[in-house]
Write an enzyme that holds these catalytic residues in place. Structure first.
Site, PDB file in Angstrom:
ATOM      1  N   ARG A 120     -14.722 -13.937  -7.151  1.00  0.00           N
ATOM      2  CA  ARG A 120     -13.633 -13.835  -8.057  1.00  0.00           C
ATOM      3  C   ARG A 120     -13.518 -12.156  -8.791  1.00  0.00           C
ATOM      4  NH1 ARG A 120     -16.328 -18.609  -9.810  1.00  0.00           N
ATOM      5  NH2 ARG A 120     -15.323 -20.466  -9.108  1.00  0.00           N
ATOM      6  N   LYS A 142      -1.540  -3.866  -6.982  1.00  0.00           N
ATOM      7  CA  LYS A 142      -1.036  -4.668  -6.212  1.00  0.00           C
ATOM      8  C   LYS A 142      -1.557  -4.741  -4.856  1.00  0.00           C
ATOM      9  CE  LYS A 142       3.913  -5.386  -7.571  1.00  0.00           C
ATOM     10  NZ  LYS A 142       5.340  -5.110  -6.948  1.00  0.00           N
ATOM     11  N   GLU A 184       9.167   6.915  -0.358  1.00  0.00           N
ATOM     12  CA  GLU A 184       8.779   6.330  -1.726  1.00  0.00           C
ATOM     13  C   GLU A 184       8.970   7.511  -2.615  1.00  0.00           C
ATOM     14  OE1 GLU A 184       7.864   3.411  -2.401  1.00  0.00           O
ATOM     15  OE2 GLU A 184       6.933   2.518  -0.659  1.00  0.00           O
ATOM     16  N   LYS A 218       4.514   6.269 -11.914  1.00  0.00           N
ATOM     17  CA  LYS A 218       4.121   4.971 -11.686  1.00  0.00           C
ATOM     18  C   LYS A 218       3.190   4.565 -12.845  1.00  0.00           C
ATOM     19  CE  LYS A 218       2.998   1.557  -8.106  1.00  0.00           C
ATOM     20  NZ  LYS A 218       2.701   1.278  -6.871  1.00  0.00           N
ATOM     21  N   GLU A 228       4.252  -6.969 -13.722  1.00  0.00           N
ATOM     22  CA  GLU A 228       5.852  -7.158 -13.356  1.00  0.00           C
ATOM     23  C   GLU A 228       6.438  -8.302 -13.892  1.00  0.00           C
ATOM     24  OE1 GLU A 228       6.376  -5.770  -9.247  1.00  0.00           O
ATOM     25  OE2 GLU A 228       7.988  -7.276  -8.970  1.00  0.00           O
ATOM     26  N   ARG A 232       8.394  -3.169 -14.500  1.00  0.00           N
ATOM     27  CA  ARG A 232       7.867  -2.896 -13.181  1.00  0.00           C
ATOM     28  C   ARG A 232       8.654  -3.206 -11.913  1.00  0.00           C
ATOM     29  NH1 ARG A 232       1.336  -3.583 -11.334  1.00  0.00           N
ATOM     30  NH2 ARG A 232       1.822  -2.578  -9.116  1.00  0.00           N
ATOM     31  N   ASN A 236      10.456  -1.665  -7.097  1.00  0.00           N
ATOM     32  CA  ASN A 236      11.064  -2.463  -5.763  1.00  0.00           C
ATOM     33  C   ASN A 236      12.390  -1.795  -5.358  1.00  0.00           C
ATOM     34  OD1 ASN A 236       8.563  -4.176  -5.505  1.00  0.00           O
ATOM     35  ND2 ASN A 236       9.366  -5.370  -7.242  1.00  0.00           N
ATOM     36  N   HIS A 239      13.338  -1.914  -1.727  1.00  0.00           N
ATOM     37  CA  HIS A 239      12.333  -3.052  -1.209  1.00  0.00           C
ATOM     38  C   HIS A 239      12.891  -4.313  -0.721  1.00  0.00           C
ATOM     39  CE1 HIS A 239       9.617   0.140  -2.147  1.00  0.00           C
ATOM     40  NE2 HIS A 239       8.488  -0.360  -1.809  1.00  0.00           N
ATOM     41  N   HIS A 243      11.793  -4.764   2.944  1.00  0.00           N
ATOM     42  CA  HIS A 243      10.864  -5.554   3.125  1.00  0.00           C
ATOM     43  C   HIS A 243      11.618  -6.450   4.436  1.00  0.00           C
ATOM     44  CE1 HIS A 243       8.005  -5.643  -0.246  1.00  0.00           C
ATOM     45  NE2 HIS A 243       7.675  -4.659   0.503  1.00  0.00           N
ATOM     46  N   HIS A 255       7.141   0.769   6.941  1.00  0.00           N
ATOM     47  CA  HIS A 255       7.585   0.452   5.184  1.00  0.00           C
ATOM     48  C   HIS A 255       8.470   1.559   4.800  1.00  0.00           C
ATOM     49  CE1 HIS A 255       6.884  -1.120   1.251  1.00  0.00           C
ATOM     50  NE2 HIS A 255       6.772   0.024   0.992  1.00  0.00           N
TER      51      HIS A 255
HETATM   52  N1  NAD Z   1       0.275  -2.205  -2.953  1.00  0.00           N
HETATM   53  C1  NAD Z   1       1.311  -1.684  -3.310  1.00  0.00           C
HETATM   54  O1  NAD Z   1       1.724  -1.316  -4.624  1.00  0.00           O
HETATM   55  C2  NAD Z   1       2.162  -0.990  -2.071  1.00  0.00           C
HETATM   56  C3  NAD Z   1       3.130  -0.082  -2.234  1.00  0.00           C
HETATM   57  C4  NAD Z   1       3.713   0.521  -1.360  1.00  0.00           C
HETATM   58  C5  NAD Z   1       3.285   0.183   0.004  1.00  0.00           C
HETATM   59  N2  NAD Z   1       2.454  -0.754   0.008  1.00  0.00           N
HETATM   60  C6  NAD Z   1       1.934  -1.193   1.587  1.00  0.00           C
HETATM   61  O2  NAD Z   1       1.536   0.013   2.334  1.00  0.00           O
HETATM   62  C7  NAD Z   1       1.389  -0.265   3.492  1.00  0.00           C
HETATM   63  C8  NAD Z   1       1.815   0.950   4.201  1.00  0.00           C
HETATM   64  O3  NAD Z   1       1.157   1.831   4.086  1.00  0.00           O
HETATM   65  P1  NAD Z   1       1.057   3.376   4.924  1.00  0.00           P
HETATM   66  O4  NAD Z   1       2.238   3.552   4.863  1.00  0.00           O
HETATM   67  O5  NAD Z   1       0.042   4.138   4.299  1.00  0.00           O
HETATM   68  O6  NAD Z   1       0.629   2.690   6.234  1.00  0.00           O
HETATM   69  P2  NAD Z   1      -0.771   2.675   6.885  1.00  0.00           P
HETATM   70  O7  NAD Z   1      -1.785   2.109   6.406  1.00  0.00           O
HETATM   71  O8  NAD Z   1      -0.520   1.756   8.263  1.00  0.00           O
HETATM   72  O9  NAD Z   1      -0.977   4.090   7.423  1.00  0.00           O
HETATM   73  C9  NAD Z   1      -0.122   4.633   8.541  1.00  0.00           C
HETATM   74  C10 NAD Z   1      -0.928   5.290   9.693  1.00  0.00           C
HETATM   75  O10 NAD Z   1      -1.474   6.389   9.469  1.00  0.00           O
HETATM   76  C11 NAD Z   1      -2.887   6.386   9.884  1.00  0.00           C
HETATM   77  N3  NAD Z   1      -3.695   7.083   8.858  1.00  0.00           N
HETATM   78  C12 NAD Z   1      -3.904   7.051   7.594  1.00  0.00           C
HETATM   79  N4  NAD Z   1      -4.751   8.362   7.087  1.00  0.00           N
HETATM   80  C13 NAD Z   1      -4.519   9.029   8.013  1.00  0.00           C
HETATM   81  C14 NAD Z   1      -4.808  10.692   8.192  1.00  0.00           C
HETATM   82  N5  NAD Z   1      -5.282  11.056   6.890  1.00  0.00           N
HETATM   83  N6  NAD Z   1      -4.496  11.104   8.950  1.00  0.00           N
HETATM   84  C15 NAD Z   1      -4.049  10.582  10.228  1.00  0.00           C
HETATM   85  N7  NAD Z   1      -3.835   9.244  10.198  1.00  0.00           N
HETATM   86  C16 NAD Z   1      -3.990   8.607   9.159  1.00  0.00           C
HETATM   87  C17 NAD Z   1      -3.374   4.816   9.795  1.00  0.00           C
HETATM   88  O11 NAD Z   1      -4.118   4.555  10.847  1.00  0.00           O
HETATM   89  C18 NAD Z   1      -1.934   4.188  10.379  1.00  0.00           C
HETATM   90  O12 NAD Z   1      -1.783   4.268  11.788  1.00  0.00           O
HETATM   91  C19 NAD Z   1       2.369  -1.606   3.762  1.00  0.00           C
HETATM   92  O13 NAD Z   1       1.736  -2.556   4.151  1.00  0.00           O
HETATM   93  C20 NAD Z   1       3.129  -1.634   2.449  1.00  0.00           C
HETATM   94  O14 NAD Z   1       3.453  -3.042   2.324  1.00  0.00           O
HETATM   95  C21 NAD Z   1       1.721  -1.303  -0.892  1.00  0.00           C
HETATM   96 ZN    ZN Z   2       6.970   0.536  -1.057  1.00  0.00          ZN
END
Ligand code: NAD
Ligand code: ZN
Length: 349
Positions: A120, A142, A184, A218, A228, A232, A236, A239, A243, A255
């Site tokens: 939990r 999130k 973003e 943020k 949210e 908040r 989005n 998004h 999405h 993304h």
């Molecule tokens: N929780 C939230 O508030 C929130 C907000 C925005 C996005 N997201 C989520 O985040 C995800 C996308 O995240 P992302 O764009 O970071 O993608 P990701 O986590 O897939 O990373 C992108 C790529 O970069 C590589 N990588 C990571 N760090 C690296 C580094 N320092 N050097 C070289 N390569 C590296 C990873 O292995 C991957 O291949 C989505 O699933 C999205 O839904 C969540």
């Molecule tokens: Zn996003």
């Protein structure tokens, strides 16, 4: 090192931004009085780049474990979640132990959800290594995994105890991954900080101050509306369409690219309603070209399918699809939208 505070009464925490912070992680965690075991969750690629450095540093005070997940959106899944939970059970992790997510948004979202539901809730620390994760996903609590029927549908609000954004890790990102983060960052500019747009249009440069600016924005929104219930939702922007584009393209559109395209769609609807001057769209497209962001999906899209997917968006209320639109740059508003408006917006991307 720049510190941004996320103020959430007992769940408040700091975002530390700067160079060489991986080598200070042990100290930063000990200052929070975290003890015991730490499980680093990462993927192979990021582990090879930074995992050992982090592990060696944390090993000064902690008993460190590692669990690697697959690289890619399809690994933000039930299967990988179960793998992590089993690892925690087998290695006898307790409530006061810690999970550290080392990687991009995918590692962060999945590891955060595992931390939220194991016993939990156990301690959680975000160590984001992509630009997108440093300006957005590691902040705000999130966490989620995807269901085959839709993205991020299974998740929890669960705040980290600390975010460590080492800007040096951004040096190894591909141009595409940097662009995703810029998607973003442009979003923050459109919904809240027009000066970011002006700065990017003049000289696109990514630095600790730009990252801190986004985190501050943020943090302020999250502090006012953690779960949210209102404000908040403006985060989005882009998004709802975004999405659906990710899902329909089976994540070939990433993304950051998808939400950049979704933002163009939302701008189109805002302009059609007379909220924004017509030239806003062309100005934004020009900025995208400068930043290397896409202005078109580059593929034929099934608009009805996208609309269907948008219906499972979390912002649907009373069966009505709602999207964040702009009444002006920096003035977002959540509005019900009609099928015709969405289809016309999809036609321009
Ligand atoms: N929780 C939230 O508030 C929130 C907000 C925005 C996005 N997201 C989520 O985040 C995800 C996308 O995240 P992302 O764009 O970071 O993608 P990701 O986590 O897939 O990373 C992108 C790529 O970069 C590589 N990588 C990571 N760090 C690296 C580094 N320092 N050097 C070289 N390569 C590296 C990873 O292995 C991957 O291949 C989505 O699933 C999205 O839904 C969540
Ligand atoms: Zn996003």
């Amino acid at each position: 090192m720049t510190t941004v505070q996320v103020k959430l009464a007992p769940r408040s925490y700091a975002i530390q931004i700067g160079t060489d912070l991986l080598d200070k992680s042990c100290q930063l965690l000990s200052e929070l009085d975290l003890h015991g075991k730490i499980l680093i969750i990462s993927n192979k690629k990021v582990w090879h780049l930074y995992g050992r450095q982090l592990r060696d540093n944390l090993a000064k005070h902690y008993s460190v474990f590692t669990c690697l997940i697959g690289d890619g959106e399809r690994y933000k899944s039930y299967g990988e979640l179960q793998k992590i939970l089993r690892f925690l059970i087998k290695n006898k992790f307790e409530r006061l132990d810690t999970i550290a997510a080392l990687g991009g948004g995918i590692v962060g979202d999945l590891a955060g959800f595992a931390a939220a539901i194991f016993l939990r809730g156990i301690n959680f620390v975000q160590i984001p290594t992509t630009l997108l994760a440093q300006v957005d996903s590691s902040v705000g609590g999130k966490t989620a995994i995807n269901d085959p029927l839709g993205k991020n549908l299974i998740g929890a609000f669960y705040q980290p105890k600390l975010v460590i954004a080492d800007t040096r890790t951004l040096r190894t990102l591909s141009a595409r991954e940097l662009r995703c983060g810029l998607g973003e960052i442009v979003k923050y500019g459109l919904i809240a900080e027009p000066k970011i747009l002006a700065a990017l249009a003049q000289k696109p440069s990514i630095n600790a101050e730009l990252i801190a600016q986004c985190c501050r924005r943020k943090a302020k929104i999250v502090s006012a509306d953690e779960r949210e219930n209102g404000l908040r939702a403006i985060l989005n922007f882009g998004h709802t369409i975004g999405h659906a584009l990710e899902t329909v393209s089976r994540y070939r559109i990433s993304h950051g690219e998808a939400i950049a395209l979704g933002a163009l769609g939302a701008l189109h609807i805002s302009i059609s309603r007379g909220y924004l001057p017509v030239q806003t769209l062309a100005q934004t497209q020009k900025l995208y070209l400068k930043l290397g962001l896409p202005t078109h999906t580059g593929q034929r899209l099934n608009h009805d399918q996208i609309y269907q997917i948008m219906q499972s968006d979390k912002k649907v209320a009373d069966s009505r699809l709602r999207m964040v639109l702009l009444r002006a740059i920096g003035k977002p508003v959540l509005c019900p939208v009609e099928y015709d408006e969405v289809v016309k917006a999809l036609a321009i991307i």
